[in-house]
Enzyme design. Structure first.
Site, PDB file in Angstrom:
ATOM      1  N   CYS A  24     -52.812  57.488  10.458  1.00  0.00           N
ATOM      2  CA  CYS A  24     -53.537  58.721  10.772  1.00  0.00           C
ATOM      3  C   CYS A  24     -53.447  59.050  12.273  1.00  0.00           C
ATOM      4  O   CYS A  24     -53.899  58.266  13.103  1.00  0.00           O
ATOM      5  CB  CYS A  24     -54.993  58.524  10.314  1.00  0.00           C
ATOM      6  SG  CYS A  24     -56.193  59.594  11.098  1.00  0.00           S
ATOM      7  N   CYS A  27     -56.771  59.384  14.124  1.00  0.00           N
ATOM      8  CA  CYS A  27     -57.394  58.054  14.256  1.00  0.00           C
ATOM      9  C   CYS A  27     -56.891  57.357  15.521  1.00  0.00           C
ATOM     10  O   CYS A  27     -57.648  56.663  16.200  1.00  0.00           O
ATOM     11  CB  CYS A  27     -57.080  57.182  13.044  1.00  0.00           C
ATOM     12  SG  CYS A  27     -57.729  57.842  11.491  1.00  0.00           S
TER      13      CYS A  27
END
Length: 99
Positions: A24, A27
């Site tokens: 991600c 993230c």
């Protein structure tokens, strides 16, 4: 999962949990933000990262549908939750309001 439950239930200070995934992009943006938060709040809070791919049961229990999702626990209770990138100033203010 039991270890996680123990952590959020048996810790006096607030626990900030970052549910993330290695694939991600947003993230990855949270890593330096969380490092900055930790440097600023020190022992006022614990910061825990949970990989949703490795901890699928935990992600399901907390209904994580998007990553990153940040949650703040105090005394075993969820007191705040937000998905997406959250800036360090907001997180520091949040932790200090709960500390």
């Amino acid at each position: 999962m039991e270890k996680f439950e123990e952590l959020i239930n048996n810790t006096a200070e607030p626990v900030l949990v970052d549910f993330y995934a290695t694939w991600c992009g947003p993230c990855k943006m949270m890593r330096p933000i969380l490092e900055n938060v930790k440097a600023r709040v020190g022992n006022k809070a614990r910061i825990v990262k949970i990989d949703v791919d490795e901890q699928q049961a935990l992600a399901m229990k907390y209904q994580i549908q998007a990553v990153p999702t940040l949650m703040l626990f105090k005394g075993g209770q969820q007191v705040w939750r937000q998905s997406g990138v959250v800036q360090s100033n907001q997180l520091v203010e949040l932790i200090e309001s709960q500390a």
